[in-house]
Design a protein around this motif. Structure first.
Motif, mmCIF file in Angstrom:
data_model
loop_
_atom_site.group_PDB
_atom_site.id
_atom_site.type_symbol
_atom_site.label_atom_id
_atom_site.label_comp_id
_atom_site.label_asym_id
_atom_site.label_seq_id
_atom_site.Cartn_x
_atom_site.Cartn_y
_atom_site.Cartn_z
ATOM 1 N N LYS A 1 25.041 92.512 21.193
ATOM 2 C CA LYS A 1 25.586 93.755 21.718
ATOM 3 C C LYS A 1 26.817 94.180 20.916
ATOM 4 O O LYS A 1 27.127 95.353 20.778
ATOM 5 N N GLY A 2 27.510 93.173 20.384
ATOM 6 C CA GLY A 2 28.725 93.433 19.622
ATOM 7 C C GLY A 2 28.506 94.327 18.419
ATOM 8 O O GLY A 2 29.404 95.072 18.026
ATOM 9 N N GLN A 3 27.314 94.277 17.826
ATOM 10 C CA GLN A 3 27.052 95.097 16.647
ATOM 11 C C GLN A 3 27.120 96.579 17.001
ATOM 12 O O GLN A 3 27.729 97.375 16.296
ATOM 13 N N GLU B 1 28.583 97.827 19.654
ATOM 14 C CA GLU B 1 29.950 98.143 20.078
ATOM 15 C C GLU B 1 30.862 98.352 18.883
ATOM 16 O O GLU B 1 31.710 99.244 18.873
ATOM 17 N N ALA B 2 30.672 97.516 17.845
ATOM 18 C CA ALA B 2 31.497 97.667 16.652
ATOM 19 C C ALA B 2 31.254 99.031 16.018
ATOM 20 O O ALA B 2 32.194 99.746 15.651
ATOM 21 N N ALA B 3 29.976 99.417 15.907
ATOM 22 C CA ALA B 3 29.658 100.710 15.317
ATOM 23 C C ALA B 3 30.238 101.838 16.161
ATOM 24 O O ALA B 3 30.831 102.782 15.634
ATOM 25 N N GLN B 4 30.085 101.718 17.475
ATOM 26 C CA GLN B 4 30.614 102.766 18.357
ATOM 27 C C GLN B 4 32.126 102.858 18.242
ATOM 28 O O GLN B 4 32.691 103.946 18.189
ATOM 29 N N SER B 5 32.777 101.697 18.189
ATOM 30 C CA SER B 5 34.237 101.723 18.170
ATOM 31 C C SER B 5 34.743 102.303 16.854
ATOM 32 O O SER B 5 35.891 102.720 16.757
ATOM 33 N N LEU B 6 33.883 102.353 15.827
ATOM 34 C CA LEU B 6 34.280 103.002 14.575
ATOM 35 C C LEU B 6 33.977 104.492 14.611
ATOM 36 O O LEU B 6 34.172 105.190 13.624
ATOM 37 N N GLY B 7 33.464 104.958 15.740
ATOM 38 C CA GLY B 7 33.190 106.380 15.886
ATOM 39 C C GLY B 7 31.837 106.800 15.357
ATOM 40 O O GLY B 7 31.544 107.984 15.263
ATOM 41 N N MET B 8 30.996 105.822 14.991
ATOM 42 C CA MET B 8 29.686 106.187 14.450
ATOM 43 C C MET B 8 28.798 106.708 15.573
ATOM 44 O O MET B 8 28.766 106.149 16.663
ATOM 45 N N ILE C 1 23.087 100.412 11.190
ATOM 46 C CA ILE C 1 23.476 99.106 11.731
ATOM 47 C C ILE C 1 22.320 98.436 12.465
ATOM 48 O O ILE C 1 21.954 97.301 12.160
ATOM 49 N N ASN D 1 38.746 102.805 24.417
ATOM 50 C CA ASN D 1 37.872 103.531 23.481
ATOM 51 C C ASN D 1 36.473 103.745 24.052
ATOM 52 O O ASN D 1 35.520 103.964 23.324
ATOM 53 N N ARG E 1 37.197 107.916 19.656
ATOM 54 C CA ARG E 1 36.907 106.688 18.906
ATOM 55 C C ARG E 1 37.314 106.806 17.451
ATOM 56 O O ARG E 1 37.654 105.820 16.806
ATOM 57 N N PHE F 1 37.470 92.823 17.582
ATOM 58 C CA PHE F 1 36.821 92.055 18.646
ATOM 59 C C PHE F 1 37.076 90.559 18.491
ATOM 60 O O PHE F 1 37.315 90.066 17.396
ATOM 61 N N ASN G 1 32.333 90.759 15.008
ATOM 62 C CA ASN G 1 31.294 91.790 14.981
ATOM 63 C C ASN G 1 31.227 92.525 13.658
ATOM 64 O O ASN G 1 31.027 93.741 13.612
ATOM 65 N N PHE H 1 29.270 93.626 10.240
ATOM 66 C CA PHE H 1 27.850 93.900 10.025
ATOM 67 C C PHE H 1 27.326 92.890 9.011
ATOM 68 O O PHE H 1 27.663 92.967 7.833
ATOM 69 N N HIS I 1 24.594 92.390 7.489
ATOM 70 C CA HIS I 1 23.695 92.781 6.407
ATOM 71 C C HIS I 1 24.415 93.617 5.358
ATOM 72 O O HIS I 1 23.791 94.060 4.404
ATOM 73 N N VAL J 1 31.359 108.774 9.199
ATOM 74 C CA VAL J 1 32.034 109.527 10.258
ATOM 75 C C VAL J 1 32.987 110.557 9.665
ATOM 76 O O VAL J 1 33.017 111.705 10.079
#
Lengths: 376, 264
Positions: free
Chosen positions: A270-272, A274-281, A290, B63, B98, B105, B109, B111, B113, B127
């Motif tokens: 789930k963290g993946q 969340e990480a993307a969301q928290s970067l505003g993606m 992602i 956030n 955001r 975290f 977290n 990425f 890949h 973004v």
């Protein structure tokens, strides 16, 4: 030096009393089967039938005067196959040169035996080797491989369509059906899998229902059903049986692909997200950059297995009147003249299915290793 | 450096984060109860509390990784949409918030890949629509700043936990956030790597970054925080300067908690 094979034999075949007993039963049995088959294949069998029926096996009932179109497909498919190899494997010069030389000798032998197509076959082989060498050498070219393959495939479809879709047949039909279905099934399956996890209730219910329904009925039913229902839905528009068949396969297998993709999505932490969301993606970027690359990587072995399933399942198109590889073989045998050649034809088909199947499996393993780089 | 923060905090008129009568539930479970809390620009706020007290949930609300049911939350000039708003949309505010709030975290977290550099450049490119070359130049600079210049082309799996967490900080900074959230950033690290991550955070604090930090590193909190918040069972029990909270806690529960954490 001599001790090595002995030690291997001892450790692997005669390690324990039970192993030894098993070995003494299985090895002679396998040897006997192999000898029987080999003796039949080399002594009794009459392989002339293959020379006479090769065209039917390969392209079915495709019109002879338009055969250049089939050869065009042969070249394109060889290029795609070679190119795919090039992406996965390094091109060792001796290997390539050896294959090219062997191909040339084989082609000349065919030519001497009176088969003018021998040289074209050599051309196909060389195309494959050239594509292999090119893509193995250049990363830049690899980047364009996907779109170029798709374009080439589209061109092949158009060229082949000349005399009419209902004339396609043989191994060529099986291969094209498989590639086309696989190309359709992946995006459909991904959309269904994402839809199944959608925030929007109606989308979620619809996708889930679709997947569950498709998975609970047999393939042959879906293919047949699409075949009869399309003319009912589009009365004025004659849709060729081939396209209806393709739609059937795509609709059926996309449900399975969706489940494979879903398992990949669930494997993702789930963290993946969340990480993307928290970067505003946004949703799209999160999914494309992602989620999907990681989920598909996990899913890849299953997806390649799916291609193999499609290829093997393509034998069912005979029920809507198409002549695929297996059906072509049966057609040859339906000729009373050839009725004694059952074993020759079926052994050939077995060998072809086996070679293609193992090649796909091998490619999937290579692809897994290739994509696995850097993740761990 | 502390003094400078307080000047900053006093200088800005509106707080960057402001909770008022804020309530959050997981189903029927009441996680955060009547939270009233302001964070000023340039302030470093450390949130402490026992596990399960709601401290992580609190900063995850900032956030929008968690929704809330009642009350108000303003972040960086925007109204955070609540759970009901999010049912109907509210994606635009959420995206705007955001973009200006970075998050680090506990489990990094990153990425897996993507290369370290790609991890840092992906969000600015997607973004903020930066060009690759531009994003990579900034990314290299940020990696240098967290001491990982030579690791740009490795993959996260090839780095130690401490290095991964520093990449995660660089990744968040690449979006040029106005506020950084840290959710137990050192809790998943081997002890010898905690220091390198805290060093990076300390530098950020010195440079005047607004930060909300959930941590169990009490020494770090005492040193860096402008204010410390103690949360207990979803209530903010006590807010004050590190000296007030650590040396002279007013509430009995705070005293008990601190005596437990500070004993060893």
């Amino acid at each position: 030096m001599n001790a090595m094979p002995l030690r291997w034999l001892h450790r692997n075949l005669f390690g324990k009393p039970a192993d030894a007993a098993l070995t003494l039963v299985i090895v002679p049995f396998c040897a006997w089967v192999l000898i029987v088959i080999l003796r039949w294949a080399l002594v009794t069998a009459d392989w002339h039938i293959l020379a006479d029926s090769a065209r039917v096996l390969l392209i079915g009932i495709y019109p002879v005067e338009e055969i250049w179109r089939a050869w065009f497909c042969g070249f394109v498919l060889a290029g795609i196959a070679g190119g795919s190899l090039g992406i996965l494997l390094p091109a060792a010069v001796p290997l390539l040169a050896g294959l090219a030389g062997a191909g040339l000798i084989g082609g000349l032998a065919l030519l001497a035996a009176g088969a003018a197509d021998g040289l074209l076959a050599v051309g196909c082989l060389w195309t494959a080797l050239a594509a292999w060498a090119l893509l193995a050498r250049s990363f830049t070219l690899c980047r364009f491989a996907g779109p170029v393959f798709l374009l080439a495939f589209g061109a092949m479809f158009l060229v082949l369509a000349g005399p009419g879709l209902e004339r396609w047949g043989g191994l060529l039909l099986s291969v094209i059906l498989t590639i086309a279905t696989s190309c359709l099934v992946l995006p459909l399956g991904i959309l269904l899998a994402l839809g199944r996890q959608s925030r929007i209730g109606s989308v979620r219910v619809l996708c889930t229902a679709y997947i569950e329904v498709m998975r609970s009925i047999p393939l042959i039913l879906v293919v047949y059903w699409i075949w009869i229902i399309v003319p009912l839905l589009l009365p004025g528009l004659p849709v060729p049986a081939l396209l209806r068949g393709m739609a059937g396969y795509a609709l059926f297998f996309s449900a399975y692909v969706a489940e494979y993709v879903r398992s990949g999505l669930q494997a993702l932490s789930k963290g993946q997200v969340e990480a993307a969301q928290s970067l505003g993606m946004g949703t799209w970027s999160t999914n494309l950059d992602i989620v999907l690359p990681q989920a598909l990587r996990v899913t890849l072995p299953a997806l390649v297995g799916q291609i193999l399933d499609t290829f093997n399942g393509a034998t069912l198109v005979f029920i809507i009147g198409l002549t695929d590889f297996l059906r072509s073989g049966q057609m040859i045998l339906a000729n009373p003249q050839n009725s004694s050649k059952v074993y020759e034809i079926y052994l050939t088909m077995f060998a072809v299915y086996f070679v293609i199947g193992s090649a796909i499996t091998y490619a999937s393993r290579k692809l897994e290793a290739h994509l696995g780089r850097g993740t761990r | 450096m502390k003094i400078q923060h307080q000047v900053n905090a006093a200088g800005s008129t509106r707080p960057i984060v402001s909770f008022s009568r804020f309530n959050k539930y997981y189903g029927t479970y009441h996680v955060l109860k009547d939270i009233d809390l302001d964070v000023s620009r340039g302030e470093v706020m450390v949130v402490i509390g026992a596990s399960g007290s709601g401290k992580s949930t609190l900063i995850r609300c900032v956030n929008g990784l968690e929704t809330y049911q009642a009350g108000e939350l303003h972040v960086d000039g925007y109204d955070m949409p609540n759970a009901a708003d999010r049912e109907l949309g509210g994606d635009r505010e959420l995206a705007s918030i955001r973009r200006g709030v970075g998050m680090v975290f506990q489990q990094f977290n990153l990425f897996p890949h993507k290369s370290v550099l790609d991890n840092v450049t992906i969000a600015p490119m997607r973004v903020r629509k930066r060009k690759r070359a531009e994003a990579e130049a900034v990314g290299q600079k940020l990696l240098e700043r967290v001491g990982l210049r030579d690791h740009a082309h490795k993959f996260p799996g090839q780095l130690s936990g401490g290095q991964q967490q520093r990449v995660a900080i660089a990744r968040a900074l690449a979006m040029e956030p106005h506020l950084m959230l840290f959710d137990e950033p050192t809790s998943a690290l081997d002890p010898e790597m905690v220091g390198e991550v805290l060093d990076v955070m300390r530098e950020l604090a010195v440079e005047g970054m607004t930060m909300m930090i959930v941590t169990h590193e009490m020494g770090f909190a005492r040193e860096v925080a402008d204010r410390v918040v103690y949360i207990d069972r979803g209530h903010i029990l006590e807010v004050g300067t590190p000296t007030q909270i650590f040396d002279d806690p007013q509430q009995e529960r705070t005293q008990t908690f601190l005596s437990r954490v500070l004993r060893h």
